[in-house]
Enzyme design. Structure first.
Site, PDB file in Angstrom:
ATOM      1  N   HIS A 144       0.810  -1.226   0.000  1.00  0.00           N
ATOM      2  CA  HIS A 144       0.000   0.000   0.000  1.00  0.00           C
ATOM      3  C   HIS A 144       0.844   1.277   0.000  1.00  0.00           C
ATOM      4  O   HIS A 144       0.720   2.135   0.863  1.00  0.00           O
ATOM      5  CB  HIS A 144      -0.952  -0.001   1.196  1.00  0.00           C
ATOM      6  CG  HIS A 144      -1.926  -1.136   1.196  1.00  0.00           C
ATOM      7  ND1 HIS A 144      -2.893  -1.284   2.162  1.00  0.00           N
ATOM      8  CD2 HIS A 144      -2.086  -2.183   0.341  1.00  0.00           C
ATOM      9  CE1 HIS A 144      -3.607  -2.367   1.910  1.00  0.00           C
ATOM     10  NE2 HIS A 144      -3.123  -2.927   0.809  1.00  0.00           N
ATOM     11  N   GLU A 236     -12.965   2.264  -4.562  1.00  0.00           N
ATOM     12  CA  GLU A 236     -13.639   3.551  -4.649  1.00  0.00           C
ATOM     13  C   GLU A 236     -13.064   4.458  -5.722  1.00  0.00           C
ATOM     14  O   GLU A 236     -11.868   4.433  -6.014  1.00  0.00           O
ATOM     15  CB  GLU A 236     -13.516   4.294  -3.305  1.00  0.00           C
ATOM     16  CG  GLU A 236     -14.202   3.607  -2.154  1.00  0.00           C
ATOM     17  CD  GLU A 236     -14.068   4.383  -0.857  1.00  0.00           C
ATOM     18  OE1 GLU A 236     -14.709   3.974   0.127  1.00  0.00           O
ATOM     19  OE2 GLU A 236     -13.335   5.408  -0.817  1.00  0.00           O
TER      20      GLU A 236
END
Length: 362
Positions: A144, A236
């Site tokens: 990440h 998203e």
């Protein structure tokens, strides 16, 4: 001494293949293959391609030849880390300046960093390489990093940073994890950043509460949009707003990989709702909002690559929300990592699955 290997690529000026879309067939041609974990791509005004490989190499493709550019930063090529995004400065034609993001070694771990350099006139090396920003602290995992860099219309630079696998840190503004940061071109903090001067908050932060935004781009009004990985479901698209909290890991439309509920559900006062979300997850990476003239019917539409299901999602932007119009897919769209608009209005995209860069044209 760092060694630079002679790398072998296949340059493929072959006949174009047809890829079906709702607006009819478009042509897709492979430009180069044989790449090893390509991550970001940019095209110079004179038609050269610059491609990052996660292992730390920057490749220049021009006039039927591909070569490695020297002078790249030392990267922590661990897990999802390495040499990641590339963006050319708006004044590249005059300044030769480009921006790179990468995972920078930091003690026992690594953090997302932003560097600038000038590409030499002959394209063989980077000159005056300097770091403009590095996340503090980074993390010890290889997950990440986020790591897209976008030059805003005012010349400031947005960099996306993931939560590094440490979920609560995305709500902790004393670090940069899970944030989008904004810096000036010299690395200084812009005077209008929302948290500048507030005790205990990193002044670089523009927005926070992000999980792992690997896609970022500007619309025609200069507004920043991101595409970010959820957990299980809940990938998203976000319209990024100054000072806003996007909720991770307090709210999400996904669930943990174990199936457990994330945080407090799907909404909470003071936390932003996504403009769009995918469920099941499609693993978004690379986002572009089309402004060119080659495909006038697509002007203003958003394109997001899917790493999981191997397609390009085309979305319409409706004010502060978005909706998916179609999924463009073929053999060429195997694990799409990056997608950008070229200077001539064609569309470039990276297929990690094919180790190739493709150009989409009329």
């Amino acid at each position: 001494m760092r060694r630079f290997a002679v790398l072998a690529f296949a340059l493929l000026p072959t006949g174009a293949l047809a890829l079906e879309t709702e607006q009819g067939a478009v042509s897709v041609s492979a430009i180069v293959s044989g790449l090893d974990q390509p991550w970001g791509v940019a095209e110079t005004p004179d038609g050269a391609l610059l491609i990052t490989q996660r292992g730390g190499q920057l490749i220049l493709v021009q006039d039927g030849q591909a070569r490695q550019v020297r002078g790249t930063p030392r990267v922590a090529a661990q897990g999802q880390g390495g040499l990641l995004d590339i963006t050319l400065a708006r004044d590249f034609a005059e300044s030769r300046t480009l921006f790179l993001t990468y995972s920078k070694p930091q003690g026992g771990g690594s953090g997302t960093a932003l560097a600038a350099a000038e590409l030499s006139a002959d394209g063989t090396r980077l000159e005056n390489l300097r770091d403009l920003f590095e996340s503090a602290p980074g993390g010890t995992t290889g997950r990440h990093f986020g790591s897209r860099v976008v030059e805003a219309s005012d010349g400031t630079l947005f960099v996306t940073i993931g939560d590094r696998g440490d979920r609560p840190s995305a709500q902790d503004r004393s670090n940069h994890n899970g944030a989008i940061v904004r810096v000036n071109r010299d690395g200084s903090v812009p005077a209008d950043n929302p948290f500048l001067g507030q005790d205990g908050i990193q002044p670089h932060i523009w927005s926070y509460g992000h999980r792992n935004p690997q896609g970022a781009g500007l619309d025609g009004r200069g507004t920043l949009w991101t595409a970010e990985h959820g957990a299980r479901g809940g990938d998203e698209v976000n319209r990024v707003r100054k000072g806003a909290n996007f909720g991770w890991p307090v709210i999400s439309y996904g669930v943990h990989y174990s199936g457990a509920t994330i945080g407090q559900g799907q909404s909470q006062e003071g936390m932003e709702q996504p403009a769009f979300y995918w469920d099941p997850s499609m693993a978004p990476s690379g986002l572009m909002i089309y402004q060119g003239g080659m495909f006038p019917e697509w002007q203003g539409d958003m394109f997001v690559g899917s790493l999981k299901f191997s397609y390009i999602s085309r979305l319409a932007i409706d004010g502060i929300t978005a909706r998916e119009l179609e999924q463009i897919e073929g053999d060429e769209t195997l694990r799409v990592r990056d997608i950008v608009e070229a200077p001539d209005g064609s569309i470039l995209f990276i297929s990690v699955g094919n180790g190739a860069v493709y150009r989409m044209t009329r």
